[in-house]
Design an enzyme around this catalytic site. Structure first.
Site, PDB file in Angstrom:
ATOM      1  CD  GLU A   1       0.968  -9.043  -6.988  1.00 58.94           C
ATOM      2  OE1 GLU A   1       1.594  -9.559  -7.928  1.00 58.94           O
ATOM      3  OE2 GLU A   1       1.248  -7.945  -6.505  1.00 58.94           O
ATOM      4  CG  ASP A   2       4.198 -12.068  -9.998  1.00 59.22           C
ATOM      5  OD1 ASP A   2       3.659 -11.218  -9.268  1.00 59.22           O
ATOM      6  OD2 ASP A   2       5.317 -11.892 -10.506  1.00 59.22           O
TER       7      ASP A   2
ATOM      8  CG  ASP B   1       9.683 -10.464  -1.594  1.00 56.62           C
ATOM      9  OD1 ASP B   1       9.994 -10.896  -0.480  1.00 56.62           O
ATOM     10  OD2 ASP B   1      10.539 -10.154  -2.428  1.00 56.62           O
ATOM     11  CB  THR B   2       7.927  -6.979   1.754  1.00 58.00           C
ATOM     12  OG1 THR B   2       7.262  -6.182   0.772  1.00 58.00           O
ATOM     13  CG2 THR B   2       9.404  -7.064   1.426  1.00 58.00           C
ATOM     14  N   GLY B   3       4.962  -8.141   1.112  1.00 57.66           N
ATOM     15  CA  GLY B   3       3.532  -7.927   1.329  1.00 57.66           C
ATOM     16  C   GLY B   3       3.105  -6.472   1.167  1.00 57.66           C
TER      17      GLY B   3
ATOM     18  CB  THR C   1       2.971  -5.021  -3.841  1.00 56.01           C
ATOM     19  OG1 THR C   1       4.336  -4.664  -3.984  1.00 56.01           O
ATOM     20  CG2 THR C   1       2.223  -4.740  -5.123  1.00 56.01           C
ATOM     21  CG  LEU C   2      -1.934  -8.534  -1.663  1.00 53.97           C
ATOM     22  CD1 LEU C   2      -2.418  -8.360  -3.095  1.00 53.97           C
ATOM     23  CD2 LEU C   2      -1.735 -10.016  -1.360  1.00 53.97           C
TER      24      LEU C   2
ATOM     25  CE  LYS D   1      11.273 -14.923  -3.018  1.00 55.89           C
ATOM     26  NZ  LYS D   1      12.215 -13.840  -3.379  1.00 55.89           N
TER      27      LYS D   1
ATOM     28  CG  ASP E   1      11.406  -9.295 -14.003  1.00 55.58           C
ATOM     29  OD1 ASP E   1      10.646  -9.316 -13.009  1.00 55.58           O
ATOM     30  OD2 ASP E   1      12.169  -8.339 -14.260  1.00 55.58           O
TER      31      ASP E   1
HETATM   32  C1  PRP Z   1       6.604  -8.064  -7.798  1.00 52.84           C
HETATM   33  C2  PRP Z   1       5.342  -8.890  -7.716  1.00 52.84           C
HETATM   34  C3  PRP Z   1       4.494  -8.154  -6.742  1.00 52.84           C
HETATM   35  C4  PRP Z   1       5.514  -7.493  -5.834  1.00 52.84           C
HETATM   36  C5  PRP Z   1       5.578  -8.238  -4.539  1.00 52.84           C
HETATM   37  O1  PRP Z   1       6.439  -7.059  -8.738  1.00 52.84           O
HETATM   38  O2  PRP Z   1       4.709  -8.987  -8.968  1.00 52.84           O
HETATM   39  O3  PRP Z   1       3.661  -7.202  -7.342  1.00 52.84           O
HETATM   40  O4  PRP Z   1       6.764  -7.524  -6.495  1.00 52.84           O
HETATM   41  O5  PRP Z   1       6.527  -7.653  -3.684  1.00 52.84           O
HETATM   42  P1  PRP Z   1       6.187  -7.199  -2.198  1.00 52.84           P
HETATM   43  O6  PRP Z   1       5.310  -8.229  -1.585  1.00 52.84           O
HETATM   44  O7  PRP Z   1       7.556  -7.123  -1.568  1.00 52.84           O
HETATM   45  O8  PRP Z   1       5.545  -5.855  -2.272  1.00 52.84           O
HETATM   46  P2  PRP Z   1       7.650  -6.249  -9.381  1.00 52.84           P
HETATM   47  O9  PRP Z   1       7.779  -4.941  -8.677  1.00 52.84           O
HETATM   48  O10 PRP Z   1       8.859  -7.117  -9.447  1.00 52.84           O
HETATM   49  O11 PRP Z   1       7.125  -5.888 -10.834  1.00 52.84           O
HETATM   50  P3  PRP Z   1       6.770  -6.828 -12.075  1.00 52.84           P
HETATM   51  O12 PRP Z   1       5.607  -7.693 -11.664  1.00 52.84           O
HETATM   52  O13 PRP Z   1       6.397  -5.857 -13.133  1.00 52.84           O
HETATM   53  O14 PRP Z   1       7.995  -7.641 -12.406  1.00 52.84           O
END
Ligand code: PRP
Length: 180
Positions: free
Chosen positions: A99-100, A103-105, A107-108, A131, A159
């Site tokens: 992952e890049d 943030d909230t976690g 997605t992971l 973060k 981005d």
């Molecule tokens: C970003 C990032 C993670 C996610 C993290 O993706 O790449 O996948 O948000 O956020 P979370 O921890 O709050 O879930 P984004 O939706 O911005 O898409 P992108 O990578 O295509 O820019």
């Protein structure tokens, strides 16, 4: 907003950290046949490209795409959607999710739950950024590049409204609603 992002993490600092992570991952996976690196599009594409090339162990690269944010100005809602899946079955593979940013976690968390159900031999995570102040779910990252403050960061794959992804450094931008 047209100004250039202010530098938070330099290109050189990123390079050093990616090399250190690569060395650690190569050591940890030295007895493994293949590391199945799974990049989360789109943000992870540059980190994955660099990390995969500093590993000294056999590795494969694949991608998955998830959608969590409706627009750059909205915060994560926790609603995650799989929009592109991997090409091969994951059963028995040593999967390293790349992952890049965490943030909230959400997605992971969603991704790990989804991938674990496919019975990989092992499942670990690498993220360039985290973060800690924003984390809402208990997620631990096995290979973390940097912890950063709660700012909107861009560059090195990240981005703001699809801008700045190819900046070679991590920078901070101030969206208009934040400035007001
Ligand atoms: C970003 C990032 C993670 C996610 C993290 O993706 O790449 O996948 O948000 O956020 P979370 O921890 O709050 O879930 P984004 O939706 O911005 O898409 P992108 O990578 O295509 O820019």
């Amino acid at each position: 907003m047209t100004e250039q992002p202010e530098v938070l993490i330099t290109e050189e600092e990123i390079k050093k950290r990616v090399q250190a992570l690569g060395a650690q991952i190569s050591e940890d996976y030295k007895d493994v046949e293949d590391v199945y690196m799974l990049g989360v599009l789109r943000g992870a594409f540059i980190f994955l490209a660099d990390l995969s090339r500093v590993l000294t162990v056999p590795r494969r690269v694949d991608f998955i795409a998830l959608s969590s944010y409706e627009s750059p100005s909205t915060a994560a809602t926790g609603a995650v959607r799989l929009v592109l899946d991997v090409r091969a079955p994951l059963r028995g593979k040593h999967v390293l999710v790349v992952e890049d940013i965490v943030d909230t976690g959400y997605t992971l968390q969603y991704l790990l739950r989804t991938l674990q159900a496919r019975e990989p031999a092992s499942l670990k995570t690498a993220s360039l950024l985290q973060k800690p102040d924003r984390l809402e779910v208990p997620i631990s990252i096995d290979y973390l590049g940097f912890t950063i403050p709660d700012k909107w960061v861009v560059g090195y794959g990240l981005d703001w409204g699809d801008r700045f992804r190819t900046l070679p450094y991590i920078g901070v931008v101030h969206p208009p609603d934040e400035v007001a």
